[in-house]
Scaffold this motif. Structure first.
Motif, PDB file in Angstrom:
ATOM      1  N   LYS A 248     -10.231  11.593  -8.865  1.00  0.00           N
ATOM      2  CA  LYS A 248     -11.615  11.955  -8.532  1.00  0.00           C
ATOM      3  C   LYS A 248     -12.336  10.752  -7.929  1.00  0.00           C
ATOM      4  CE  LYS A 248     -12.194  16.135 -10.866  1.00  0.00           C
ATOM      5  NZ  LYS A 248     -12.946  17.323 -10.590  1.00  0.00           N
ATOM      6  N   ALA A 249     -12.097   9.575  -8.531  1.00  0.00           N
ATOM      7  CA  ALA A 249     -12.730   8.358  -8.014  1.00  0.00           C
ATOM      8  C   ALA A 249     -12.203   8.056  -6.604  1.00  0.00           C
ATOM      9  CB  ALA A 249     -12.431   7.179  -8.945  1.00  0.00           C
ATOM     10  N   TYR A 250     -10.916   8.199  -6.437  1.00  0.00           N
ATOM     11  CA  TYR A 250     -10.287   7.977  -5.126  1.00  0.00           C
ATOM     12  C   TYR A 250     -10.863   8.956  -4.097  1.00  0.00           C
ATOM     13  CZ  TYR A 250      -6.461   8.141  -1.666  1.00  0.00           C
ATOM     14  OH  TYR A 250      -5.721   8.145  -0.512  1.00  0.00           O
ATOM     15  N   GLY A 251     -11.010  10.215  -4.516  1.00  0.00           N
ATOM     16  CA  GLY A 251     -11.561  11.233  -3.624  1.00  0.00           C
ATOM     17  C   GLY A 251     -13.020  10.979  -3.296  1.00  0.00           C
ATOM     18  N   TYR A 252     -13.721  10.345  -4.214  1.00  0.00           N
ATOM     19  CA  TYR A 252     -15.131  10.021  -3.991  1.00  0.00           C
ATOM     20  C   TYR A 252     -15.265   8.914  -2.945  1.00  0.00           C
ATOM     21  CZ  TYR A 252     -19.958   8.762  -5.118  1.00  0.00           C
ATOM     22  OH  TYR A 252     -21.302   8.494  -5.048  1.00  0.00           O
ATOM     23  N   VAL A 253     -14.336   7.965  -2.989  1.00  0.00           N
ATOM     24  CA  VAL A 253     -14.397   6.813  -2.081  1.00  0.00           C
ATOM     25  C   VAL A 253     -13.795   7.154  -0.714  1.00  0.00           C
ATOM     26  CG1 VAL A 253     -13.579   4.438  -1.727  1.00  0.00           C
ATOM     27  CG2 VAL A 253     -14.318   5.181  -4.003  1.00  0.00           C
ATOM     28  N   ILE A 254     -12.670   7.842  -0.726  1.00  0.00           N
ATOM     29  CA  ILE A 254     -11.968   8.151   0.539  1.00  0.00           C
ATOM     30  C   ILE A 254     -12.267   9.593   0.938  1.00  0.00           C
ATOM     31  CG2 ILE A 254      -9.735   8.165   1.733  1.00  0.00           C
ATOM     32  CD1 ILE A 254     -10.376   5.430   0.635  1.00  0.00           C
ATOM     33  N   PRO A 255     -12.863   9.794   2.102  1.00  0.00           N
ATOM     34  CA  PRO A 255     -13.182  11.172   2.528  1.00  0.00           C
ATOM     35  C   PRO A 255     -11.940  12.049   2.621  1.00  0.00           C
ATOM     36  CG  PRO A 255     -14.202   9.551   3.977  1.00  0.00           C
ATOM     37  CD  PRO A 255     -13.291   8.796   3.077  1.00  0.00           C
ATOM     38  N   GLU A 256     -12.158  13.337   2.394  1.00  0.00           N
ATOM     39  CA  GLU A 256     -11.036  14.284   2.387  1.00  0.00           C
ATOM     40  C   GLU A 256     -10.286  14.272   3.724  1.00  0.00           C
ATOM     41  OE1 GLU A 256     -12.147  18.233   1.253  1.00  0.00           O
ATOM     42  OE2 GLU A 256     -10.110  18.993   1.474  1.00  0.00           O
ATOM     43  N   ALA A 257     -11.025  14.126   4.817  1.00  0.00           N
ATOM     44  CA  ALA A 257     -10.375  14.153   6.138  1.00  0.00           C
ATOM     45  C   ALA A 257      -9.343  13.028   6.254  1.00  0.00           C
ATOM     46  CB  ALA A 257     -11.423  14.038   7.236  1.00  0.00           C
TER      47      ALA A 257
ATOM     48  N   LEU B 230      -3.664  11.169   6.049  1.00  0.00           N
ATOM     49  CA  LEU B 230      -2.588  10.373   5.445  1.00  0.00           C
ATOM     50  C   LEU B 230      -1.456  11.291   4.983  1.00  0.00           C
ATOM     51  CD1 LEU B 230      -4.633   7.816   3.299  1.00  0.00           C
ATOM     52  CD2 LEU B 230      -3.157   7.275   5.241  1.00  0.00           C
ATOM     53  N   ASP B 231      -1.844  12.392   4.379  1.00  0.00           N
ATOM     54  CA  ASP B 231      -0.837  13.350   3.897  1.00  0.00           C
ATOM     55  C   ASP B 231      -0.042  13.919   5.085  1.00  0.00           C
ATOM     56  OD1 ASP B 231       0.308  15.062   1.746  1.00  0.00           O
ATOM     57  OD2 ASP B 231      -0.586  16.653   2.949  1.00  0.00           O
ATOM     58  N   ASN B 232      -0.745  14.261   6.154  1.00  0.00           N
ATOM     59  CA  ASN B 232      -0.063  14.788   7.347  1.00  0.00           C
ATOM     60  C   ASN B 232       0.936  13.779   7.893  1.00  0.00           C
ATOM     61  OD1 ASN B 232      -1.427  17.221   7.409  1.00  0.00           O
ATOM     62  ND2 ASN B 232      -3.059  16.468   8.730  1.00  0.00           N
ATOM     63  N   PHE B 233       0.473  12.504   7.967  1.00  0.00           N
ATOM     64  CA  PHE B 233       1.338  11.472   8.532  1.00  0.00           C
ATOM     65  C   PHE B 233       2.601  11.277   7.691  1.00  0.00           C
ATOM     66  CE2 PHE B 233       2.784   7.093   8.904  1.00  0.00           C
ATOM     67  CZ  PHE B 233       2.967   7.002  10.283  1.00  0.00           C
ATOM     68  N   MET B 234       2.402  11.190   6.376  1.00  0.00           N
ATOM     69  CA  MET B 234       3.552  10.962   5.499  1.00  0.00           C
ATOM     70  C   MET B 234       4.480  12.179   5.492  1.00  0.00           C
ATOM     71  SD  MET B 234       1.555   9.022   2.442  1.00  0.00           S
ATOM     72  CE  MET B 234       1.816   7.293   2.161  1.00  0.00           C
ATOM     73  N   TYR B 235       3.893  13.343   5.518  1.00  0.00           N
ATOM     74  CA  TYR B 235       4.715  14.559   5.554  1.00  0.00           C
ATOM     75  C   TYR B 235       5.500  14.619   6.857  1.00  0.00           C
ATOM     76  CZ  TYR B 235       5.973  19.506   5.507  1.00  0.00           C
ATOM     77  OH  TYR B 235       6.681  20.683   5.534  1.00  0.00           O
TER      78      TYR B 235
END
Lengths: 265, 190
Positions: free
Chosen positions: A93-102, A107-112
């Protein structure tokens, strides 16, 4: 040296898998006796509606989940449950608060996308050249038009299904008839099976990151990949837990039947 | 597991079950789905009103007698008729509540109805939900004809049966804690 260690681990798990498979062959554990009996009950009572045949056809596939390590798995499940509520969820939650979902999605797209070789090779290993070609095109489109894979333009602009060619070595083993052997619930990791653990280790060799990083950096990279993905749907486990009578069994059912469905496709 | 993230939204296809027997369940499915989407998308309704309306729809969609027997499995024959009716009532309220909560999360995902297979008194309806991150999630709804209506008997999302999943959990709860504990759990969850 590290590659030798990984190879030995693969060999150990592989032969362990074969051994356990034979050990369990004569003593197949069915934890879901209620399922088959209920199907019988329905058959005797309500044959007039012809639904039972097709229900049973589906239900048969949902039976017989081998879980010989259930007590240990349940202990592990409790551990991960605490880990989720006390550490992972607040951290995500803290990570999501600091780093925008986009950014997290990118990052997820790139790693996938970078895991393309795993999906491509496993499609070929299963003799499915249609899926291999689809995965190849999907990868190229994302690299060329999706900022090197940061955007899933193949899906967003061209409607290419991300699930269609999502193959891994666990599925390849399943495709060739190797069963789950035993369900595992692994601390810090979650649900898996002996077959899928072997698959995960083998798939490591198809991950380009493995060849450009030190082993520990690679483990950190993998952990970050999973944590970032987890942050995109952090409440999922909480919802499953609240909606289940027995969360351990609910998660086990979801995992096993979902994996069986992937192999069947 | 990662794909379970979309389960709440996928259950939208649950609505395909209600149709009059004279009407094809497949063609009627789109109308019912639109009806649900209209409720969810209606900005003039607050969340509790939406949930209430959806709960009512779900309540009329499912063959509760059949589903309750199926999820109880072998235990159905071991309990009294009164206990069964009590369970059915509570389970009905629980499922309607849980799935209405999921429907509310619908966020514009595309739903394609692909085909149906008809049997004597029952049918399977195949659909797919395309999530906002381009994943196609297969959903199979099993419906059975009861009187002049089609009612939902089970739903499979990515191969996972709702009925089989609840059955194995309920079997475990009854075996380890007893039938009363199950009723208490249902009370606490609604």
């Amino acid at each position: 040296m590290r590659r030798l260690c990984v190879l030995l681990l693969v060999a150990f798990l592989f032969f362990g898998t074969i051994g356990a498979k034979y050990a369990l062959a004569d003593d197949k554990i069915s934890v879901d006796n209620g399922t088959s009996k209920a199907a019988n009950l329905s058959t005797t009572n309500e044959t007039q509606n012809g639904i039972n045949g097709m229900m049973e056809e589906f239900i048969v596939a949902q039976q017989d989940i081998p879980d010989p390590f259930e007590p240990v798995n349940r202990a592990s499940f409790t551990f991960n449950d605490k880990l989720y509520y006390w550490v992972l969820r607040p951290a995500a939650k803290a990570y999501g608060y600091v780093i925008p979902e986009a950014i997290r999605k990118s990052l997820d797209n790139f790693m996938y996308n970078s895991l393309f070789p795993v999906r491509f090779i496993n499609s070929i290993l299963q003799g499915n050249f249609d899926k291999a070609g689809y995965e190849f095109v999907r990868f190229l489109v994302n690299v060329v038009t999706g900022l090197g894979g940061l955007a899933d333009s193949a899906g967003e602009c061209f409607g290419m299904d991300r699930n269609y060619s999502n193959e891994d070595f666990g599925q390849t083993l399943g495709y060739y008839g190797i069963g789950e052997v035993a369900y595992l619930y692994i601390p810090f990791y979650g649900p898996s099976t002996i077959r899928d653990v072997v698959g995960e280790v083998v798939d490591t060799f198809g991950n380009p990151a493995y060849y450009v990083m030190s082993l520990w950096t690679f483990f950190g990279y993998e952990a970050f990949y999973r944590f970032n993905k987890f942050s995109l749907d952090v409440d999922l486990y909480d919802e499953i837990k609240k909606e289940s009578f027995d969360p351990y069994i609910a998660v086990r059912n979801y995992y096993i039947n979902y994996r069986r469905e992937l192999i069947r496709r | 597991m990662k794909k379970l993230a979309s389960i709440g939204l996928l259950i939208l296809v649950f609505c395909v079950g209600v149709s009059f027997a004279a009407e094809d369940p497949f063609s009627f499915a789109k109308k019912r789905t639109e009806e649900i989407i209209n409720i969810v998308s209606n900005r003039s309704l607050n969340e509790s009103v939406k949930r209430g309306k959806i709960e009512n729809i779900i309540d009329g969609l499912v063959d509760w007698d059949y589903v309750s027997k199926s999820v109880l499995g072998i235990h159905y024959r071991r309990i009294s008729k009164h206990d069964f009716e009590t369970f059915k009532k509570k389970f009905r309220g629980y499922i309607s509540y849980v799935y209405a909560k999921k429907f509310i999360k619908y966020n514009g995902e595309k739903i394609n109805f692909l085909k149906d297979e008809k049997f004597d008194g029952s049918a399977r309806i195949y659909a797919e939900v395309i999530t906002n991150d381009s994943k196609r999630i297969p959903v199979i709804t099993v419906v059975r004809q009861v009187g002049d209506k089609w009612l939902v008997a089970d739903i499979y999302i990515e191969g996972v049966s709702m009925v089989a999943n609840y059955r194995s959990q309920i079997n475990n709860v009854i075996t380890q804690k007893g039938f009363r504990a199950l009723l208490d759990m249902l009370d606490r969850r609604t």
